[in-house]
Design an enzyme around this catalytic site. Structure first.
Site, PDB file in Angstrom:
ATOM      1  N   GLY A  47      -6.172  12.485   7.274  1.00 45.87           N
ATOM      2  CA  GLY A  47      -4.925  11.768   6.998  1.00 45.87           C
ATOM      3  C   GLY A  47      -3.646  12.360   7.548  1.00 45.87           C
ATOM      4  N   ASP A 106      -2.332  13.448  -4.791  1.00 45.46           N
ATOM      5  CA  ASP A 106      -2.557  12.494  -5.881  1.00 45.46           C
ATOM      6  C   ASP A 106      -2.769  13.313  -7.161  1.00 45.46           C
ATOM      7  OD1 ASP A 106      -3.342  10.386  -7.454  1.00 45.46           O
ATOM      8  OD2 ASP A 106      -5.068   9.800  -6.272  1.00 45.46           O
ATOM      9  N   THR A 107      -4.008  13.707  -7.480  1.00 42.29           N
ATOM     10  CA  THR A 107      -4.230  14.547  -8.665  1.00 42.29           C
ATOM     11  C   THR A 107      -3.803  15.996  -8.418  1.00 42.29           C
ATOM     12  OG1 THR A 107      -6.450  15.160  -7.937  1.00 42.29           O
ATOM     13  CG2 THR A 107      -6.247  13.190  -9.318  1.00 42.29           C
ATOM     14  N   THR A 110      -7.123  18.653  -4.381  1.00 40.88           N
ATOM     15  CA  THR A 110      -7.423  19.019  -2.989  1.00 40.88           C
ATOM     16  C   THR A 110      -6.520  20.149  -2.511  1.00 40.88           C
ATOM     17  OG1 THR A 110      -8.081  16.732  -2.563  1.00 40.88           O
ATOM     18  CG2 THR A 110      -7.647  18.108  -0.640  1.00 40.88           C
ATOM     19  N   LEU A 111      -5.230  19.993  -2.729  1.00 44.27           N
ATOM     20  CA  LEU A 111      -4.287  21.007  -2.252  1.00 44.27           C
ATOM     21  C   LEU A 111      -4.472  22.318  -3.016  1.00 44.27           C
ATOM     22  CD1 LEU A 111      -2.185  21.269  -0.094  1.00 44.27           C
ATOM     23  CD2 LEU A 111      -0.431  20.564  -1.716  1.00 44.27           C
ATOM     24  N   LYS A 134       2.112  11.374  -5.417  1.00 41.60           N
ATOM     25  CA  LYS A 134       1.999  10.435  -6.544  1.00 41.60           C
ATOM     26  C   LYS A 134       2.235  11.242  -7.817  1.00 41.60           C
ATOM     27  CE  LYS A 134      -1.443   7.382  -4.474  1.00 41.60           C
ATOM     28  NZ  LYS A 134      -2.818   6.862  -4.605  1.00 41.60           N
ATOM     29  N   ASP A 162      -5.742   5.914   5.322  1.00 39.59           N
ATOM     30  CA  ASP A 162      -6.650   4.785   5.534  1.00 39.59           C
ATOM     31  C   ASP A 162      -7.040   4.099   4.232  1.00 39.59           C
ATOM     32  OD1 ASP A 162      -8.298   6.857   4.422  1.00 39.59           O
ATOM     33  OD2 ASP A 162     -10.053   5.758   5.125  1.00 39.59           O
ATOM     34  N   ARG A 168      -5.131   3.329   9.605  1.00 37.84           N
ATOM     35  CA  ARG A 168      -4.535   4.642   9.836  1.00 37.84           C
ATOM     36  C   ARG A 168      -3.394   4.597  10.838  1.00 37.84           C
ATOM     37  NH1 ARG A 168      -7.454   8.772   7.501  1.00 37.84           N
ATOM     38  NH2 ARG A 168      -9.700   8.500   7.386  1.00 37.84           N
TER      39      ARG A 168
HETATM   40  P1  5GP Z   1      -6.015  14.650  -4.738  1.00 35.52           P
HETATM   41  O1  5GP Z   1      -7.031  15.745  -4.606  1.00 35.52           O
HETATM   42  O2  5GP Z   1      -4.593  15.157  -4.752  1.00 35.52           O
HETATM   43  O3  5GP Z   1      -6.309  13.753  -5.906  1.00 35.52           O
HETATM   44  O4  5GP Z   1      -6.197  13.683  -3.546  1.00 35.52           O
HETATM   45  C1  5GP Z   1      -5.860  13.983  -2.293  1.00 35.52           C
HETATM   46  C2  5GP Z   1      -6.616  13.124  -1.310  1.00 35.52           C
HETATM   47  O5  5GP Z   1      -6.967  11.823  -1.839  1.00 35.52           O
HETATM   48  C3  5GP Z   1      -5.739  12.864  -0.143  1.00 35.52           C
HETATM   49  O6  5GP Z   1      -5.843  13.889   0.820  1.00 35.52           O
HETATM   50  C4  5GP Z   1      -6.263  11.537   0.347  1.00 35.52           C
HETATM   51  O7  5GP Z   1      -7.362  11.754   1.188  1.00 35.52           O
HETATM   52  C5  5GP Z   1      -6.768  10.823  -0.881  1.00 35.52           C
HETATM   53  N1  5GP Z   1      -5.796   9.841  -1.418  1.00 35.52           N
HETATM   54  C6  5GP Z   1      -5.208   9.863  -2.628  1.00 35.52           C
HETATM   55  N2  5GP Z   1      -4.405   8.784  -2.789  1.00 35.52           N
HETATM   56  C7  5GP Z   1      -4.474   8.077  -1.649  1.00 35.52           C
HETATM   57  C8  5GP Z   1      -3.867   6.840  -1.195  1.00 35.52           C
HETATM   58  O8  5GP Z   1      -3.063   6.175  -1.870  1.00 35.52           O
HETATM   59  N3  5GP Z   1      -4.202   6.437   0.052  1.00 35.52           N
HETATM   60  C9  5GP Z   1      -5.069   7.122   0.853  1.00 35.52           C
HETATM   61  N4  5GP Z   1      -5.335   6.626   2.043  1.00 35.52           N
HETATM   62  N5  5GP Z   1      -5.653   8.284   0.470  1.00 35.52           N
HETATM   63  C10 5GP Z   1      -5.360   8.752  -0.779  1.00 35.52           C
END
Ligand code: 5GP
Length: 179
Positions: A47, A106-107, A110-111, A134, A162, A168
């Site tokens: 992404g 998002d949550t 990942t980071l 988010k 995506d 994308r």
């Molecule tokens: P986290 O681990 O912070 O919940 O999620 C991170 C990953 O979830 C991002 O790197 C991405 O790949 C995916 N993701 C979360 N929300 C979205 C969204 O609204 N759109 C897209 N395309 N990917 C998302």
């Protein structure tokens, strides 16, 4: 998740607004790292590839480019939020200033996983540059050093992001309309 049938993403953040914000982030990052030598821009695939390309070309400091790829476990084999390394950085980051470039938080799992893993490799510093956050979905508190925009809890596409590998390359950030 919304269905992809007949979707037409609604513009949430325009191409001009993204471009202006990336200019600002690049100026801030260039000022903060000035005089510190080369930084490693570490793009999180897939992404962040467009953000990384745009940001890296606007920086005025020495930089090198690396990529890493991670994925969430989605088969129920691991607790929710568990993250898997799909492709590692090629070179050593020991003693280097690393700036992780990520599309969206998002949550936060990942980071958080990436920062923890990379810290154990003893870089000189680790900071994060994230295009979208988010805020209300956050489960793991993180300090994002350079943030583009805060958004609501919607599935967004475009500018590298995506939906099922589609959209994308849209130049703007759009929301996929639920059908
Ligand atoms: P986290 O681990 O912070 O919940 O999620 C991170 C990953 O979830 C991002 O790197 C991405 O790949 C995916 N993701 C979360 N929300 C979205 C969204 O609204 N759109 C897209 N395309 N990917 C998302």
């Amino acid at each position: 998740m919304p269905s992809l049938e007949n979707h037409a993403p609604k513009i949430l953040i325009s191409e001009d607004d993204i471009s202006r914000r990336v200019d600002e982030l690049a100026a801030e990052i260039s000022a903060d790292y000035a005089g510190k030598g080369e930084i490693v821009l570490l793009g999180v695939l897939k992404g962040a590839f467009i953000l990384l390309a745009d940001l890296s070309r606007r920086l005025t400091i020495p930089r090198s480019i690396e990529f890493i790829a991670v994925s969430s476990y989605e088969d129920g084999s691991m607790p929710s939020g568990a993250v898997r390394l799909v492709m590692d950085v090629r070179g050593s980051i020991e003693g280097k200033h690393v700036l992780i470039v990520e599309d969206i938080v998002d949550t936060g799992h990942t980071l958080h996983y990436l920062i923890d893993m990379l810290k154990s490799r003893e870089p000189a510093s680790i900071r994060t540059c994230v295009l979208l956050h988010k805020e209300h979905s956050t489960e793991v508190e993180l300090d994002i050093d350079y943030l583009g925009f805060t958004i609501g809890d919607e599935w967004v596409v475009g500018y590298g992001l995506d939906y099922a590998e589609q959209d994308r390359t849209l130049p703007y950030i759009g929301v996929v309309k639920p059908q």
